[in-house]
Motif scaffolding. Sequence first.
Motif, mmCIF file in Angstrom:
data_model
loop_
_atom_site.group_PDB
_atom_site.id
_atom_site.type_symbol
_atom_site.label_atom_id
_atom_site.label_comp_id
_atom_site.label_asym_id
_atom_site.label_seq_id
_atom_site.Cartn_x
_atom_site.Cartn_y
_atom_site.Cartn_z
ATOM 1 N N ALA A 74 -6.799 3.165 11.609
ATOM 2 C CA ALA A 74 -7.452 1.869 11.820
ATOM 3 C C ALA A 74 -6.765 0.724 11.090
ATOM 4 O O ALA A 74 -6.666 -0.398 11.622
ATOM 5 C CB ALA A 74 -8.916 1.960 11.382
ATOM 6 N N ASN A 75 -6.270 0.991 9.886
ATOM 7 C CA ASN A 75 -5.831 -0.105 9.024
ATOM 8 C C ASN A 75 -4.339 -0.134 8.700
ATOM 9 O O ASN A 75 -3.858 -1.110 8.131
ATOM 10 C CB ASN A 75 -6.607 -0.050 7.702
ATOM 11 C CG ASN A 75 -8.097 -0.135 7.920
ATOM 12 O OD1 ASN A 75 -8.572 -0.971 8.695
ATOM 13 N ND2 ASN A 75 -8.856 0.742 7.259
ATOM 14 N N VAL A 76 -3.622 0.935 9.035
ATOM 15 C CA VAL A 76 -2.214 1.014 8.646
ATOM 16 C C VAL A 76 -1.290 1.141 9.854
ATOM 17 O O VAL A 76 -0.370 0.337 10.029
ATOM 18 C CB VAL A 76 -1.979 2.200 7.678
ATOM 19 C CG1 VAL A 76 -0.499 2.342 7.346
ATOM 20 C CG2 VAL A 76 -2.796 2.014 6.410
ATOM 21 N N ARG A 77 -1.529 2.145 10.662
ATOM 22 C CA ARG A 77 -0.620 2.416 11.782
ATOM 23 C C ARG A 77 -0.429 1.204 12.697
ATOM 24 O O ARG A 77 0.716 0.953 13.134
ATOM 25 C CB ARG A 77 -1.125 3.617 12.583
ATOM 26 C CG ARG A 77 -0.150 4.104 13.660
ATOM 27 C CD ARG A 77 -0.684 5.341 14.377
ATOM 28 N NE ARG A 77 0.246 5.796 15.408
ATOM 29 C CZ ARG A 77 0.289 5.287 16.640
ATOM 30 N NH1 ARG A 77 -0.549 4.315 16.989
ATOM 31 N NH2 ARG A 77 1.171 5.757 17.521
ATOM 32 N N PRO A 78 -1.494 0.430 13.021
ATOM 33 C CA PRO A 78 -1.277 -0.733 13.900
ATOM 34 C C PRO A 78 -0.269 -1.735 13.348
ATOM 35 O O PRO A 78 0.384 -2.454 14.122
ATOM 36 C CB PRO A 78 -2.679 -1.357 14.001
ATOM 37 C CG PRO A 78 -3.613 -0.217 13.748
ATOM 38 C CD PRO A 78 -2.919 0.626 12.718
ATOM 39 N N HIS A 79 -0.088 -1.767 12.024
ATOM 40 C CA HIS A 79 0.853 -2.706 11.425
ATOM 41 C C HIS A 79 2.286 -2.169 11.405
ATOM 42 O O HIS A 79 3.228 -2.929 11.152
ATOM 43 C CB HIS A 79 0.421 -3.031 9.991
ATOM 44 C CG HIS A 79 -0.896 -3.736 9.905
ATOM 45 N ND1 HIS A 79 -1.047 -5.075 10.136
ATOM 46 C CD2 HIS A 79 -2.141 -3.252 9.641
ATOM 47 C CE1 HIS A 79 -2.310 -5.422 10.001
ATOM 48 N NE2 HIS A 79 -3.005 -4.328 9.698
ATOM 49 N N LEU A 80 2.438 -0.870 11.644
ATOM 50 C CA LEU A 80 3.757 -0.250 11.582
ATOM 51 C C LEU A 80 4.325 0.110 12.947
ATOM 52 O O LEU A 80 5.536 0.030 13.150
ATOM 53 C CB LEU A 80 3.697 1.034 10.738
ATOM 54 C CG LEU A 80 3.346 0.913 9.253
ATOM 55 C CD1 LEU A 80 3.204 2.306 8.642
ATOM 56 C CD2 LEU A 80 4.400 0.115 8.516
ATOM 57 N N VAL A 81 3.476 0.514 13.866
ATOM 58 C CA VAL A 81 3.923 1.185 15.082
ATOM 59 C C VAL A 81 4.674 0.258 16.032
ATOM 60 O O VAL A 81 4.334 -0.923 16.185
ATOM 61 C CB VAL A 81 2.709 1.834 15.791
ATOM 62 C CG1 VAL A 81 1.773 0.777 16.364
ATOM 63 C CG2 VAL A 81 3.174 2.810 16.855
ATOM 64 N N ALA A 82 5.712 0.801 16.645
ATOM 65 C CA ALA A 82 6.465 0.083 17.672
ATOM 66 C C ALA A 82 5.773 0.255 19.017
ATOM 67 O O ALA A 82 5.009 1.208 19.235
ATOM 68 C CB ALA A 82 7.896 0.616 17.740
ATOM 69 N N ASP A 83 6.045 -0.658 19.941
ATOM 70 C CA ASP A 83 5.435 -0.588 21.272
ATOM 71 C C ASP A 83 5.799 0.723 21.959
ATOM 72 O O ASP A 83 6.965 1.137 21.969
ATOM 73 C CB ASP A 83 5.922 -1.759 22.132
ATOM 74 C CG ASP A 83 5.373 -3.099 21.653
ATOM 75 O OD1 ASP A 83 4.370 -3.083 20.922
ATOM 76 O OD2 ASP A 83 5.955 -4.136 22.020
ATOM 77 N N GLY A 84 4.787 1.364 22.516
ATOM 78 C CA GLY A 84 4.999 2.583 23.289
ATOM 79 C C GLY A 84 5.091 3.855 22.479
ATOM 80 O O GLY A 84 5.187 4.939 23.059
ATOM 81 N N GLU A 85 5.055 3.764 21.151
ATOM 82 C CA GLU A 85 5.154 4.958 20.314
ATOM 83 C C GLU A 85 3.779 5.615 20.199
ATOM 84 O O GLU A 85 2.794 4.970 19.851
ATOM 85 C CB GLU A 85 5.647 4.578 18.913
ATOM 86 C CG GLU A 85 5.769 5.756 17.956
ATOM 87 C CD GLU A 85 6.755 6.805 18.434
ATOM 88 O OE1 GLU A 85 6.277 7.909 18.793
ATOM 89 O OE2 GLU A 85 7.958 6.517 18.467
#
Length: 295
Positions: free
Chosen positions: A193-204
Amino acid sequence: MEAAVNDYLTYLAHDQGRSANTVASYRRDLGRARRFFNHQGLTDWGRVDQYAILNLVADQRQAGRSPATINRLLAALRQFYHYLVRQRRVQFNPMELVDNEQPTTRKQLVVLNEAEVHRLLAVPQPGDYLANRDYALLSLMAATGMRVSEVVNLRLADLHLDIKMVRLGAGSKGERLVPVSAAAVAALNDYLANVRPHLVADGENAVFVNAHGHHLSRQGIWKNLKARVAAAEIKKPVTPQTLRYSFAVHLLHNGADSRLVQEMLGYSDLRVLQPYLKMTAHELSLNYQRHQPWK
């Protein structure tokens, strides 16, 4: 001979669902054997007999290969010849006449005690995205005994956190559902909820991603774990496999049936954990004596 090996590797990858690392290991071992046989004038797997294989073993010994490495080579040839016989590409399996090397002395299993696991998990203190990611990752590994390859290949669709379960080995013969502790579920939910959305690239769609937003590699996990172990001042040689074994031992010492541990880890056997099975085996024996019908 090379064509037969390539067909077998394709079979392992597509029909058996073996991992890329497993297929690569078979490719190396069978390639080494093929090159040796070719050098001896053998250009057909059907012409290889037990004497040629024993010559291969002698050559590997002379080259300084360890008994464990030679055993792995023989195991690869054993499985390969089973395939060739089933496919009727050879009429005779020479591996039936070849024994393994003498058993190797097993290295002492490195296991973290529960206090050390807590220290390790306490190191990645919340404060930055990568620290939160590592906390969720280590919590999941410590709570499930996942292989590092399973962590790398974990996808969002494999998470069933509403029922505290994770699907491992998706698409392969060894697919299984593994329960996850409440603490690990909480760490994962926070990360997602709080970390991955800030790191992830599109489509990963990998669960764990690196600083560039793409799936975290095996090497990345090893590197991060090494840093966390040092920060926790743990002097043992800790690897991702250490967390896997520690998880199993903690379950056994807390009274879990060895069959449960086998199901969780996906092992075909538990020989590697034999030194830690004594108490549990005794308990199972008592339970058997109490409940078996032929008194």
